[in-house]
Write a protein that holds these residues in place. Structure first.
Motif, PDB file in Angstrom:
ATOM      1  N   LEU A 255       0.848  -1.194   0.000  1.00  0.00           N
ATOM      2  CA  LEU A 255       0.000   0.000   0.000  1.00  0.00           C
ATOM      3  C   LEU A 255       0.880   1.238   0.000  1.00  0.00           C
ATOM      4  N   HIS A 256       0.723   2.059  -1.016  1.00  0.00           N
ATOM      5  CA  HIS A 256       1.494   3.291  -1.167  1.00  0.00           C
ATOM      6  C   HIS A 256       0.574   4.470  -0.833  1.00  0.00           C
ATOM      7  N   PHE A 257       0.691   5.034   0.363  1.00  0.00           N
ATOM      8  CA  PHE A 257      -0.123   6.178   0.749  1.00  0.00           C
ATOM      9  C   PHE A 257       0.694   7.457   0.570  1.00  0.00           C
ATOM     10  N   MET A 258       0.073   8.472  -0.012  1.00  0.00           N
ATOM     11  CA  MET A 258       0.794   9.727  -0.247  1.00  0.00           C
ATOM     12  C   MET A 258      -0.165  10.899  -0.154  1.00  0.00           C
ATOM     13  N   GLY A 259       0.342  12.000   0.350  1.00  0.00           N
ATOM     14  CA  GLY A 259      -0.493  13.190   0.460  1.00  0.00           C
ATOM     15  C   GLY A 259      -0.298  13.895   1.780  1.00  0.00           C
ATOM     16  N   ASP A 260      -1.403  14.270   2.428  1.00  0.00           N
ATOM     17  CA  ASP A 260      -1.332  15.039   3.664  1.00  0.00           C
ATOM     18  C   ASP A 260      -1.508  14.126   4.878  1.00  0.00           C
ATOM     19  N   THR A 262      -3.971  13.545   6.755  1.00  0.00           N
ATOM     20  CA  THR A 262      -5.218  12.790   6.923  1.00  0.00           C
ATOM     21  C   THR A 262      -5.112  11.398   6.312  1.00  0.00           C
ATOM     22  N   ILE A 263      -4.205  11.212   5.369  1.00  0.00           N
ATOM     23  CA  ILE A 263      -3.984   9.847   4.858  1.00  0.00           C
ATOM     24  C   ILE A 263      -2.814   9.192   5.598  1.00  0.00           C
ATOM     25  N   ARG A 264      -1.972  10.013   6.237  1.00  0.00           N
ATOM     26  CA  ARG A 264      -0.986   9.410   7.137  1.00  0.00           C
ATOM     27  C   ARG A 264      -1.701   8.661   8.258  1.00  0.00           C
ATOM     28  N   GLN A 265      -2.906   9.136   8.618  1.00  0.00           N
ATOM     29  CA  GLN A 265      -3.701   8.410   9.616  1.00  0.00           C
ATOM     30  C   GLN A 265      -3.989   6.984   9.167  1.00  0.00           C
ATOM     31  N   TRP A 266      -4.170   6.753   7.884  1.00  0.00           N
ATOM     32  CA  TRP A 266      -4.375   5.392   7.385  1.00  0.00           C
ATOM     33  C   TRP A 266      -3.156   4.544   7.693  1.00  0.00           C
ATOM     34  N   TYR A 267      -1.987   5.095   7.393  1.00  0.00           N
ATOM     35  CA  TYR A 267      -0.727   4.385   7.675  1.00  0.00           C
ATOM     36  C   TYR A 267      -0.642   4.055   9.165  1.00  0.00           C
ATOM     37  N   GLU A 268      -0.865   5.056  10.007  1.00  0.00           N
ATOM     38  CA  GLU A 268      -0.716   4.882  11.452  1.00  0.00           C
ATOM     39  C   GLU A 268      -1.693   3.842  11.993  1.00  0.00           C
ATOM     40  N   TYR A 304       4.186   5.461   3.511  1.00  0.00           N
ATOM     41  CA  TYR A 304       3.583   6.796   3.503  1.00  0.00           C
ATOM     42  C   TYR A 304       4.653   7.838   3.229  1.00  0.00           C
ATOM     43  N   ARG A 305       4.283   8.814   2.416  1.00  0.00           N
ATOM     44  CA  ARG A 305       5.123  10.009   2.265  1.00  0.00           C
ATOM     45  C   ARG A 305       4.216  11.195   1.997  1.00  0.00           C
ATOM     46  N   SER A 306       4.596  12.353   2.525  1.00  0.00           N
ATOM     47  CA  SER A 306       3.813  13.566   2.303  1.00  0.00           C
ATOM     48  C   SER A 306       4.034  14.045   0.873  1.00  0.00           C
ATOM     49  N   HIS A 307       3.107  14.874   0.415  1.00  0.00           N
ATOM     50  CA  HIS A 307       3.284  15.489  -0.899  1.00  0.00           C
ATOM     51  C   HIS A 307       4.300  16.626  -0.800  1.00  0.00           C
ATOM     52  N   GLY A 308       4.795  17.079  -1.949  1.00  0.00           N
ATOM     53  CA  GLY A 308       5.746  18.175  -1.967  1.00  0.00           C
ATOM     54  C   GLY A 308       5.079  19.507  -1.670  1.00  0.00           C
ATOM     55  N   PRO A 309       5.874  20.574  -1.549  1.00  0.00           N
ATOM     56  CA  PRO A 309       5.335  21.891  -1.204  1.00  0.00           C
ATOM     57  C   PRO A 309       4.233  22.338  -2.159  1.00  0.00           C
ATOM     58  N   PRO A 310       3.306  23.187  -1.616  1.00  0.00           N
ATOM     59  CA  PRO A 310       3.303  23.786  -0.277  1.00  0.00           C
ATOM     60  C   PRO A 310       2.934  22.768   0.801  1.00  0.00           C
ATOM     61  N   LEU A 311       3.636  22.853   1.918  1.00  0.00           N
ATOM     62  CA  LEU A 311       3.442  21.882   2.997  1.00  0.00           C
ATOM     63  C   LEU A 311       3.798  22.556   4.311  1.00  0.00           C
ATOM     64  N   ARG A 312       2.824  22.624   5.213  1.00  0.00           N
ATOM     65  CA  ARG A 312       3.058  23.204   6.538  1.00  0.00           C
ATOM     66  C   ARG A 312       3.502  22.080   7.464  1.00  0.00           C
ATOM     67  N   SER A 342      -4.415  11.497  -0.908  1.00  0.00           N
ATOM     68  CA  SER A 342      -5.263  12.545  -0.339  1.00  0.00           C
ATOM     69  C   SER A 342      -4.471  13.847  -0.352  1.00  0.00           C
ATOM     70  N   VAL A 343      -4.887  14.768  -1.203  1.00  0.00           N
ATOM     71  CA  VAL A 343      -4.196  16.058  -1.356  1.00  0.00           C
ATOM     72  C   VAL A 343      -5.245  17.156  -1.272  1.00  0.00           C
ATOM     73  N   TRP A 344      -5.226  17.923  -0.201  1.00  0.00           N
ATOM     74  CA  TRP A 344      -6.172  19.043  -0.068  1.00  0.00           C
ATOM     75  C   TRP A 344      -5.830  19.998   1.074  1.00  0.00           C
ATOM     76  N   ALA A 345      -5.432  19.478   2.235  1.00  0.00           N
ATOM     77  CA  ALA A 345      -5.381  20.284   3.460  1.00  0.00           C
ATOM     78  C   ALA A 345      -4.390  21.437   3.389  1.00  0.00           C
ATOM     79  N   HIS A 346      -3.340  21.317   2.599  1.00  0.00           N
ATOM     80  CA  HIS A 346      -2.309  22.357   2.523  1.00  0.00           C
ATOM     81  C   HIS A 346      -2.519  23.299   1.340  1.00  0.00           C
ATOM     82  N   PHE A 347      -3.646  23.149   0.655  1.00  0.00           N
ATOM     83  CA  PHE A 347      -3.918  23.985  -0.525  1.00  0.00           C
ATOM     84  C   PHE A 347      -5.048  24.982  -0.277  1.00  0.00           C
ATOM     85  N   THR A 348      -5.606  24.988   0.924  1.00  0.00           N
ATOM     86  CA  THR A 348      -6.743  25.864   1.191  1.00  0.00           C
ATOM     87  C   THR A 348      -6.361  27.336   1.245  1.00  0.00           C
ATOM     88  N   THR A 349      -5.080  27.657   1.392  1.00  0.00           N
ATOM     89  CA  THR A 349      -4.659  29.065   1.436  1.00  0.00           C
ATOM     90  C   THR A 349      -4.364  29.619   0.050  1.00  0.00           C
TER      91      THR A 349
END
Length: 454
Positions: A255-260, A262-268, A304-312, A342-349
């Motif tokens: 399973l390759h999880f990537m994004g913010d 909220t999908i790291r929660q799946w990994y955890e 799991y890996r986070s997406h690239g910038p923008p990333l808080r 899952s890519v959304w939480a860091h793009f709301t700004t």
């Protein structure tokens, strides 16, 4: 206050003799002191039907009639008592303030840094998606990647090459966004609450559900809780009662999880549920990864890996931050590979168009993946509800991105895990950027319904 002027009426085809499968409607509008409708259009409401005792719940569908009148439509999906709740998240006037702040500060609500460590010295350079918000007197390093749908720039540090690795982090800044008095427009209001009771069982909404497979359409109401168990109306989803059932479903899978986060929660949660051996990779932090967990006996691998910038995020090595489209292109794929995004939480700004560019690139990468490996399962996790930070990361901003995401992947051979509906339908937890464990497990069980369908 506008929310105090809202008036409601409960309508149904047979309010005295309701059955499972029937429909309830609540019609509402704001009226002035003279009783005339205030033609406020474009308000943002959320509605749900629920029973706290049995932990049952489903969303209501809001219709804006564009004349100051709204209808909330509810499907009765379980027997017994139901409660109806309608929330005004934002009136149109508050949304106009949010939209103005996007126009006035399209990219600089939050600024980022690239930090170099030179001996004991720290050299910080500012970064963002538009070089216009950087120091005009400083050369710029261009880290953009058109194939990944990315624009990213950093000020060039003196005597340091642009391709020198560093650390990515957030610059603590405060941009004044609200004008005097506008803060009064914000704050959620629960302004309608009523109850009804089904006197007969009626039609079972779960009969004749299809087998779960990628590409199924998502109806307006995609499921409901009953006994704190999510019942999908998309397909016949499954639930696990013990660890052995989870392992049997996931045996042999990667399973390759990537994004913010909220999908790291799946990994955890999978690490905990399956008691996997978990460790970050070299120089990585848990918040952003890359993370790797394995069950060597059952040949289960979760990444799991986070997406690239923008990333808080906390300071993290720049070479670990890869763009989702590029990561997908590196996956060979196959019947035992699952790609979760899952890519959304860091793009709301940022303006929606920037998010659209990123998601178009991800869609193209998924298409390339399916061309070389049609059997690879791709799962898109939607945004979920949250509370607070209305001008930076609030519900309305997230919802606009969620609409784009759904449009982007409509008709594709992917699975949508509708976390937005799964968090809106329930009323026994508050809204949170990171949903509680029981909701995350329901999301994972729905994912597994496509790996080992009933």
């Amino acid at each position: 206050m506008y929310f105090k002027q809202l008036k409601f009426s409960l309508q149904s085809h047979s309010a005295e003799n309701l059955s499972v499968g029937d429909t309830l409607r609540v019609v509402f509008s704001a009226r002035n002191k003279q009783g005339n409708i205030i033609t406020n259009t474009g308000d943002y409401f959320r509605a749900s039907i629920f029973n706290l005792k049995t932990k049952s719940g489903a969303v209501g569908i809001i219709t804006d009639h564009k004349n100051g009148t709204y209808t909330a439509t509810f499907k009765l999906l379980w027997p017994g008592e139901v409660n109806i709740i309608v929330k005004l998240v934002h009136p149109r006037q508050a949304i106009e303030v949010i939209e103005r702040t996007v126009w006035e500060h399209p990219v600089d609500k939050i600024m980022f840094l690239k930090r170099y460590l030179i001996g004991k010295a720290k050299v910080d350079t500012r970064c963002n998606v538009d070089p216009a918000v950087l120091n005009n007197n400083t050369p710029v390093c261009n880290y953009s990647d058109s194939q990944a749908g990315v624009r990213w720039y950093c000020e060039k540090a003196a005597n340091i090459f642009c391709n020198t690795s560093g650390y990515h982090g957030r610059l603590p800044t405060t941009v004044k966004l609200l004008r005097k008095g506008e803060e009064k427009l914000f704050g959620r209001h629960v302004f309608y609450h009523c109850s009804a009771r089904m006197t007969s069982t009626g039609l079972d909404p779960l009969v004749n559900r299809t087998r779960c497979m990628p590409g199924l359409p998502t109806p307006q109401i995609s499921g409901f809780y009953d006994g704190n168990v999510w019942n999908s109306l998309v397909c016949h989803n499954r639930h696990f009662s013990n660890q052995s059932e989870w392992r049997a479903c996931l045996r042999g899978k990667t399973l390759h999880f990537m994004g913010d986060s909220t999908i790291r929660q799946w990994y955890e949660h999978l690490v905990k549920l399956l008691k996997l051996s978990d460790r970050p990779l070299s120089d990585a932090i848990h918040q952003t990864g890359p993370l790797l967990a394995r069950d060597t006996v059952n040949n289960i691998t979760v990444k799991y890996r986070s997406h690239g910038p923008p990333l808080r995020c906390a300071w993290t090595r720049t070479f670990h931050l890869q763009y989702v489209a590029n990561v997908i292109d590196e996956i060979e794929g196959g019947p035992n590979d699952i790609v979760g995004i899952s890519v959304w939480a860091h793009f709301t700004t940022y303006p929606v168009d920037m998010y659209r560019e990123r998601m178009e690139a991800i869609r193209a990468a998924i298409q390339r993946l399916h061309q070389r490996s049609p059997q690879t399962l791709v799962v898109i996790k939607s945004a979920n509800t949250r509370t607070g930070k209305e001008l930076l990361a609030g519900d309305w901003l997230a919802y606009q991105l969620d609409l784009v995401m759904r449009e982007m992947f409509e008709g594709m051979n992917v699975v949508l895990v509708d976390a937005w509906e799964m968090t809106t339908a329930q009323q026994w937890h508050g809204d949170a950027i990171h949903p509680t464990s029981d909701i995350v497990i329901q999301e994972l069980e729905y994912l597994c319904s496509f790996l080992c369908p009933l």
